[in-house]
Scaffold this active site. Sequence first.
Site, PDB file in Angstrom:
ATOM      1  N   ASP A 404       0.858  -1.189   0.000  1.00  0.00           N
ATOM      2  CA  ASP A 404       0.000   0.000   0.000  1.00  0.00           C
ATOM      3  C   ASP A 404       0.896   1.241   0.000  1.00  0.00           C
ATOM      4  O   ASP A 404       2.117   1.135   0.188  1.00  0.00           O
ATOM      5  CB  ASP A 404      -0.885  -0.055   1.254  1.00  0.00           C
ATOM      6  CG  ASP A 404      -1.915   1.057   1.283  1.00  0.00           C
ATOM      7  OD1 ASP A 404      -2.253   1.588   0.208  1.00  0.00           O
ATOM      8  OD2 ASP A 404      -2.372   1.403   2.395  1.00  0.00           O
ATOM      9  N   GLU A 407       2.592   4.909  -4.090  1.00  0.00           N
ATOM     10  CA  GLU A 407       2.615   5.869  -5.228  1.00  0.00           C
ATOM     11  C   GLU A 407       3.970   6.549  -5.341  1.00  0.00           C
ATOM     12  O   GLU A 407       4.355   6.837  -6.473  1.00  0.00           O
ATOM     13  CB  GLU A 407       1.489   6.888  -5.045  1.00  0.00           C
ATOM     14  CG  GLU A 407       0.095   6.291  -5.101  1.00  0.00           C
ATOM     15  CD  GLU A 407      -0.285   5.467  -3.875  1.00  0.00           C
ATOM     16  OE1 GLU A 407       0.232   5.768  -2.788  1.00  0.00           O
ATOM     17  OE2 GLU A 407      -1.061   4.519  -4.020  1.00  0.00           O
ATOM     18  N   ASP A 482      -8.958   3.635  -1.887  1.00  0.00           N
ATOM     19  CA  ASP A 482      -9.917   4.091  -0.875  1.00  0.00           C
ATOM     20  C   ASP A 482     -11.232   4.567  -1.482  1.00  0.00           C
ATOM     21  O   ASP A 482     -11.516   5.764  -1.559  1.00  0.00           O
ATOM     22  CB  ASP A 482      -9.283   5.193  -0.022  1.00  0.00           C
ATOM     23  CG  ASP A 482      -8.117   4.647   0.788  1.00  0.00           C
ATOM     24  OD1 ASP A 482      -7.966   3.408   0.851  1.00  0.00           O
ATOM     25  OD2 ASP A 482      -7.348   5.454   1.340  1.00  0.00           O
TER      26      ASP A 482
HETATM   27  C1  GLC Z   1      -4.689   3.357   2.957  1.00  0.00           C
HETATM   28  C2  GLC Z   1      -5.192   2.126   2.204  1.00  0.00           C
HETATM   29  C3  GLC Z   1      -6.220   1.414   3.039  1.00  0.00           C
HETATM   30  C4  GLC Z   1      -5.614   1.047   4.381  1.00  0.00           C
HETATM   31  C5  GLC Z   1      -5.082   2.290   5.077  1.00  0.00           C
HETATM   32  C6  GLC Z   1      -4.341   1.967   6.357  1.00  0.00           C
HETATM   33  O1  GLC Z   1      -5.691   4.282   3.086  1.00  0.00           O
HETATM   34  O2  GLC Z   1      -5.694   2.481   0.953  1.00  0.00           O
HETATM   35  O3  GLC Z   1      -6.694   0.274   2.372  1.00  0.00           O
HETATM   36  O4  GLC Z   1      -6.563   0.414   5.167  1.00  0.00           O
HETATM   37  O5  GLC Z   1      -4.194   2.979   4.222  1.00  0.00           O
HETATM   38  O6  GLC Z   1      -3.256   1.147   6.114  1.00  0.00           O
END
Ligand code: GLC
Length: 813
Positions: A404, A407, A482
Amino acid sequence: MLNSETIHPDNHTSQRAEGDRPLGPVKAVTERGDGAVRLQYAQGSVDIAFYSDDLVQVTLLGNGEPEAGIGTGEVELPAVQKAAHAADGQNLIIRAGKQTVEVDLLTSAIRFVSADGTVAARQIGLAWNDKWKATAYFAKSDKSRFYGLGEKAGFLNKAGERYEMWNTDVYSPHVQDIDALYQSIPFVLHADGDTYTGVFLDNPGRTFVDMRSFGDMFSFGCATGALRYYVISGPDMKSVVSRYTALTGRMNMPPMWSLGFHQSRYSYMDQEEVLTLARTFREKGIPLDAIYLDIHYMESYRVFTFDKVRFPDPAAMIAELKEMGVRIVPIVDPGVKKTAVDEVYREGIENDYFCKYIEGNLFAGKVWPGESVFPDFSDPKAAEWWGSLHAFYTEMGISGIWNDMNEPSVFDSESKTMDAEVMHNNGGVPKTHGEVHNLYGLWMSKATYQGLERLLGGERPFVLTRAGYAGIQKYATVWTGDNRSYWEHLAQSIPMIMNLGLSGVAFSGADVGGFASHTSAELLARWTQAGALLPYFRNHSELGSLRQEPWAFGETVENICRTYINLRYRFMPTIYSLFHEASTTGLPLVRPLVLEYPTDPNVANMNDQFLLGTDILVAPILKPGVFNRSVYLPEGEWFDYWTGERLEGGRYVLADAPLDTMPMYMRAGSVVVQQTAAVSHTAESAAAARHLDVYVPAAGSLVTNTLRHYEDDGLTTEYRSGRYDQLELTLKAEGANVELTTKAIHQGFADRLAGPVTVTVHGLGEGAASVLAWAADGKAVESKQAGTAADGSATLEFAQWPARITWTAGAKA
Ligand code: GLC
């Protein structure tokens, strides 16, 4: 929150390209050593290289610009074909293989002519530019439709849209005019009448694709690097997608457990909560293959750690879960906490693995753990190190990782990402972050995937990623970030996933139930229904949001979720075969109707229905309070999955859709392979008996259809050395006269598909049939009389999987 000042006249900037400096006339034509042709202009050169009969590469370079390190290095190219060129008046005709490129020597217009003489694409102009570095203009018509473009909000057909490609962490609601999300795939499939052409701009810096600003042109360009693009000529949509994925790569077979139902939450807070969650799934008889650990599993959000208080014995927890058939997928973000107490930080500093400015100072920025540094995954040594760090997880029995924030997202930098001036090793051809930004997420997932491959000793890795670029499908599954618990986001996820599929990413999905905001009973029911037949199926929700596990809203919705999660597992043999097809041809398993019915104007921009493969049409409910909906059935005949009713296609029907029903239709002429026994996770699927649903067309129309069914161990890479079964199923049906033949194309297991097998033939109508079954050696194994049920179907069970079965109508019962 923005207010009206946003649209103050002083803030107005035109989206039209400004300050074009067209290339002007060609000054000289030369040959590049490898067979490509170089057009020399006063202010640069254009190289035209032919790679196959459907692929041409065009590269614009300024005079003296370096040729090394253009594009991503992620494309797979055969040798350049030797091109021959000859002047013809104002034109230069360049030919290689079966393709021709016609260059207007005065204007930089280029016509790309395919093997069959069709003009696949027409470049109208090529220009250096003030705002952007360079722009290419292509002809479009009022019939033009555009598909692909990766992960974009809005509708399936992107005509009238303009997008920038710059991987961005967008927590704000994903609406149609947010043009950059987490993934950047500068690939567009242009359908103009019956001509289908792909254009792929291989540039991982900031780029744009503009189908809005000009009536008769679409354009694309780059802000940095070289303008290198590929023209992929049809003849049809499927061949463009297939050719594009041959270029950027296709996914390996994912482990079957990654295709099951997954449950996530930001965050399941401790070991006991995770175990209770898994036990609840088992007690409630709801299948489950994986639970995700979000950032709270870590100590101070430091990657490669477990919080010792919350998770005192992760290995024991993982072992206990494995017994239940549940895998753990932990989140791993790129940011490494900048603290000398962190071993990963120390190792990275000692070995110079983190991203730095050219002057040598480290780039640091805030993410979950606070001030953090970021590995340079483009440095082969750093990538290998990062991959190997995953031994921390694999030694505990983990084989799936969730990448995650890649980017990368950086909370406190002005750009919200890595500073454009930071340097990347880029495989030995150093580039600034600004030039390669869109590759950072892919590089991270690649390092993770390859590390897991090395560590897992023949087990298939699973990597889930938020950010990516063209080719990401080779290393990771994509989830769309998200989203929110909005009905609009459920609806939007369908075209988004379909366009990702047309952009090479066959394995993608949105957070089921919605991540941010608060879901509702009805939304969770409808989202679980749709998600059950989309490629990646994970329920995930945000810290502080209403709980949305399948049972969170009481019995009615729990039952609906159970039914549809079970349906997913029931269809697993078909889904798995479709994954195999995607991994070998690049064609997505979830398809927009236009991919199968390209000339049907009703489906050119169909956003609220999709096909799973060719035979299962899904029409999810995407609005609250809706209990029936219109469904478009394309030409042919279709069966209502729930009632067995046969329906004429080429028209709209009104489908009943009470809360427990998602309308689904099966194509007449299809054979859908399923598993009968209820399973609690995918590892139980292998042993479950197989079931075939056969849908026959009405009397008077003879249908012949062949499909390939694929199975392997679902877990290891042994399928690559032949350990798989592949069957060819051929159906010949005319009304109640049906013949189904099974031919083994490949047999890697002794008895995997031996039997028993049940076969239900739908659409036989009234009366009975005599049924004969033969073994592979031609001997008759069974002879039965079959009467039909009230819905016109007949079901028979065979102890062995027969090589041939025939139904002959009209026999006496
Ligand atoms: C980001 C991710 C989400 C995750 C959060 C905490 O917002 O897109 O899926 O739960 O980070 O790690």
